[in-house]
Design an enzyme around this catalytic site. Structure first.
Site, PDB file in Angstrom:
ATOM      1  N   SER A 172      -1.354  -8.444  -3.066  1.00 41.67           N
ATOM      2  CA  SER A 172       0.076  -8.133  -3.057  1.00 41.67           C
ATOM      3  C   SER A 172       0.891  -9.289  -3.625  1.00 41.67           C
ATOM      4  O   SER A 172       0.478 -10.452  -3.590  1.00 41.67           O
ATOM      5  CB  SER A 172       0.540  -7.814  -1.632  1.00 41.67           C
ATOM      6  OG  SER A 172       0.578  -8.996  -0.848  1.00 41.67           O
ATOM      7  N   ASN A 173       2.070  -8.968  -4.145  1.00 48.82           N
ATOM      8  CA  ASN A 173       2.905 -10.009  -4.736  1.00 48.82           C
ATOM      9  C   ASN A 173       3.344 -11.051  -3.716  1.00 48.82           C
ATOM     10  O   ASN A 173       3.587 -12.207  -4.067  1.00 48.82           O
ATOM     11  CB  ASN A 173       4.115  -9.370  -5.423  1.00 48.82           C
ATOM     12  CG  ASN A 173       3.744  -8.740  -6.760  1.00 48.82           C
ATOM     13  OD1 ASN A 173       2.565  -8.584  -7.079  1.00 48.82           O
ATOM     14  ND2 ASN A 173       4.737  -8.384  -7.551  1.00 48.82           N
ATOM     15  N   GLU A 174       3.438 -10.645  -2.455  1.00 50.53           N
ATOM     16  CA  GLU A 174       3.765 -11.626  -1.415  1.00 50.53           C
ATOM     17  C   GLU A 174       2.651 -12.665  -1.288  1.00 50.53           C
ATOM     18  O   GLU A 174       2.920 -13.871  -1.132  1.00 50.53           O
ATOM     19  CB  GLU A 174       3.991 -10.910  -0.076  1.00 50.53           C
ATOM     20  CG  GLU A 174       5.258 -10.077  -0.002  1.00 50.53           C
ATOM     21  CD  GLU A 174       5.151  -8.750  -0.738  1.00 50.53           C
ATOM     22  OE1 GLU A 174       6.191  -8.093  -0.933  1.00 50.53           O
ATOM     23  OE2 GLU A 174       4.022  -8.362  -1.126  1.00 50.53           O
ATOM     24  N   GLU A 214      -8.563 -10.711 -13.016  1.00 50.03           N
ATOM     25  CA  GLU A 214      -7.947  -9.408 -12.742  1.00 50.03           C
ATOM     26  C   GLU A 214      -6.431  -9.514 -12.788  1.00 50.03           C
ATOM     27  O   GLU A 214      -5.749  -8.673 -13.389  1.00 50.03           O
ATOM     28  CB  GLU A 214      -8.395  -8.892 -11.377  1.00 50.03           C
ATOM     29  CG  GLU A 214      -7.740  -7.560 -10.996  1.00 50.03           C
ATOM     30  CD  GLU A 214      -8.070  -7.112  -9.587  1.00 50.03           C
ATOM     31  OE1 GLU A 214      -7.702  -5.973  -9.243  1.00 50.03           O
ATOM     32  OE2 GLU A 214      -8.681  -7.885  -8.825  1.00 50.03           O
ATOM     33  N   GLN A 238     -14.988  -1.617  -8.373  1.00 48.17           N
ATOM     34  CA  GLN A 238     -14.795  -2.833  -7.579  1.00 48.17           C
ATOM     35  C   GLN A 238     -14.783  -2.531  -6.089  1.00 48.17           C
ATOM     36  O   GLN A 238     -13.985  -1.713  -5.625  1.00 48.17           O
ATOM     37  CB  GLN A 238     -13.468  -3.501  -7.973  1.00 48.17           C
ATOM     38  CG  GLN A 238     -13.153  -4.770  -7.202  1.00 48.17           C
ATOM     39  CD  GLN A 238     -11.772  -5.305  -7.540  1.00 48.17           C
ATOM     40  OE1 GLN A 238     -10.850  -4.530  -7.783  1.00 48.17           O
ATOM     41  NE2 GLN A 238     -11.622  -6.605  -7.560  1.00 48.17           N
ATOM     42  N   GLY A 239     -15.657  -3.179  -5.326  1.00 43.52           N
ATOM     43  CA  GLY A 239     -15.705  -3.003  -3.880  1.00 43.52           C
ATOM     44  C   GLY A 239     -15.144  -4.218  -3.159  1.00 43.52           C
ATOM     45  O   GLY A 239     -15.918  -5.045  -2.657  1.00 43.52           O
ATOM     46  N   TYR A 240     -13.844  -4.339  -3.100  1.00 41.61           N
ATOM     47  CA  TYR A 240     -13.193  -5.458  -2.414  1.00 41.61           C
ATOM     48  C   TYR A 240     -12.443  -4.969  -1.173  1.00 41.61           C
ATOM     49  O   TYR A 240     -12.798  -5.285  -0.049  1.00 41.61           O
ATOM     50  CB  TYR A 240     -12.225  -6.167  -3.366  1.00 41.61           C
ATOM     51  CG  TYR A 240     -12.832  -7.278  -4.189  1.00 41.61           C
ATOM     52  CD1 TYR A 240     -14.189  -7.298  -4.505  1.00 41.61           C
ATOM     53  CD2 TYR A 240     -12.046  -8.304  -4.689  1.00 41.61           C
ATOM     54  CE1 TYR A 240     -14.744  -8.303  -5.263  1.00 41.61           C
ATOM     55  CE2 TYR A 240     -12.589  -9.326  -5.461  1.00 41.61           C
ATOM     56  CZ  TYR A 240     -13.930  -9.323  -5.743  1.00 41.61           C
ATOM     57  OH  TYR A 240     -14.470 -10.330  -6.502  1.00 41.61           O
ATOM     58  N   SER A 241     -11.368  -4.192  -1.377  1.00 42.38           N
ATOM     59  CA  SER A 241     -10.518  -3.768  -0.258  1.00 42.38           C
ATOM     60  C   SER A 241     -11.287  -2.909   0.725  1.00 42.38           C
ATOM     61  O   SER A 241     -12.202  -2.171   0.350  1.00 42.38           O
ATOM     62  CB  SER A 241      -9.305  -2.994  -0.782  1.00 42.38           C
ATOM     63  OG  SER A 241      -8.501  -3.802  -1.603  1.00 42.38           O
TER      64      SER A 241
END
Length: 392
Positions: free
Chosen positions: A377-379, A243, A125-128
């Site tokens: 992130s959970n935030e 995901e 996966q190329g996201y971040s």
């Protein structure tokens, strides 16, 4: 919710148990545990599932899905976790495949889906990106149209298993004139393309699962674009919902708790098994109650998905609670390893540099700190819930 298993469900459970007994052998398990043979063993396992018709339970049946009910999915996951059989690698089967069969062309479906089913292609996966963090829409990797190709330049980071991958699905910037969510395009890129470089990242657990992937004038055929140019954010959001649902890891958490109980029953403190310690039992019970609630939430999401609905903000809830529970279990393993080492030290047996029990607990704990960050992130997930569920 009716949790009583029907005669058909009970028969299916017996079929799953028989399949696992026959195919998940000690030899295969040993190869999965060895980093030198891991990839080949994982592919072999997934192909056994594909031969059975079980490798893609959540795909539509017309593309090779198993056609399972939510109850059958639940049964399989529980039986799999009982014997310690691995889950499938999600990047192809659970993440990019739904985007391809949901938004891709017929040519793309015919080209990629059979190969994903048979594990002929390993995906990443190329996201971040470096500097973007959880703000995925701020990505900078650029793709410029040149004839029948896009020319891609930039970098992706935290790319799991890129060292094994045949293909990478990427979000790239094709237009910078509007807001960040606009001008993003979804590309499928062959990892053998000239100009791609994979740089290993050794994690705090001292293992190589993560990577940085650099793109230097990489040419990608326009035929490998999913959907429309500049509309990739829509497809990316659909993928992230799948995901985040998978990240919940309910079956794996149940297995960890079973193994934690077993270990705590054998380790003594003050002449009594740790499992009898009131504080330890309370912490474990609190986790089990939360996990039970999460499991029923997951079943509701599975039921909605089976009826044709896409997972929505519920996937964020599953991701938040699932990863928090995982970290709570990992902390309890660390606590237990402390008792274990202390007991061994009293007997003059402990290797204070870290024996297998404590070492595995340490590795899981360290790697698990990332669980509340990756996949969004959970935030960020709490912001999604506040916006789309609470209307804030």
């Amino acid at each position: 919710m009716d949790t009583t298993l029907s005669a058909e469900d009970l028969a299916f459970r017996e079929e799953v148990r028989a399949f696992l007994t026959e195919t998940f052998t000690d030899e295969l398990k040993a190869r999965l545990d060895d980093k030198a043979t891991y990839k080949d063993a994982q592919i072999e396992w997934q192909r056994k599932l594909n031969d059975k018709g079980w490798v893609a339970p959540n795909w539509p049946t017309q593309y090779g899905g198993a056609g399972w009910t939510p109850t059958q999915n639940y049964i399989y996951e529980n039986e799999r976790s009982l014997v310690g059989a691995p889950d499938t690698i999600p990047f192809g089967l659970s993440m990019v495949a739904p985007v391809i069969y949901g938004f891709g062309s017929e040519e793309q479906k015919q080209k990629f889906l059979p190969r994903i089913l048979n594990s002929d292609d390993w995906w990443c996966q190329g996201y971040s990106e470096p500097g973007s963090g959880s703000d995925l829409a701020s990505l900078k990797t650029k793709a410029e149209l040149d004839g029948d190709d896009y020319v891609v330049n930039g970098a992706k980071i935290w790319t799991t298993y890129a060292q094994y991958a045949d293909w990478i699905f990427c979000l790239v910037r094709t237009d910078s004139s509007g807001k960040n969510q606009d001008g993003i395009t979804f590309l499928l890129i062959d990892m053998k393309s000239p100009g791609i470089k994979v740089n290993p990242i050794i994690g705090i657990d001292n293992r190589h699962t993560l990577n940085e992937v650099e793109f230097n004038n990489v040419r990608v055929p326009v035929a490998n674009r999913i959907g429309e140019q500049d509309k990739g954010w829509t497809y990316a959001k659909a993928l992230l919902q799948h995901e985040r649902t998978a990240i919940a890891g309910v079956a794996e958490s149940k297995r960890q708790i079973r193994e934690l109980k077993s270990a705590a029953a054998e380790i003594l403190s003050g002449g009594k098994a740790i499992i009898e310690d009131p504080a330890f039992r309370k912490n474990l019970t609190d986790i089990e109650v939360e996990l039970m609630a999460l499991e029923y939430t997951e079943l509701r999401v599975l039921a909605a998905t089976a009826s044709g609905s896409a997972p929505g903000a519920e996937s964020s809830l599953l991701k938040i609670k699932g990863t928090e529970i995982q970290q709570s279990i990992q902390k309890m393993w660390m606590d237990l390893s402390g008792y274990h080492m202390g007991a061994q030290a009293l007997q003059g047996e402990a290797d204070l540099s870290g024996h297998d029990f404590a070492n595995e607990a340490r590795i899981s704990y360290m790697y698990g700190r990332a669980a509340t960050v990756y996949g969004g992130s959970n935030e960020v997930q709490k912001n999604i819930i506040s916006k789309f569920v609470l209307g804030l």
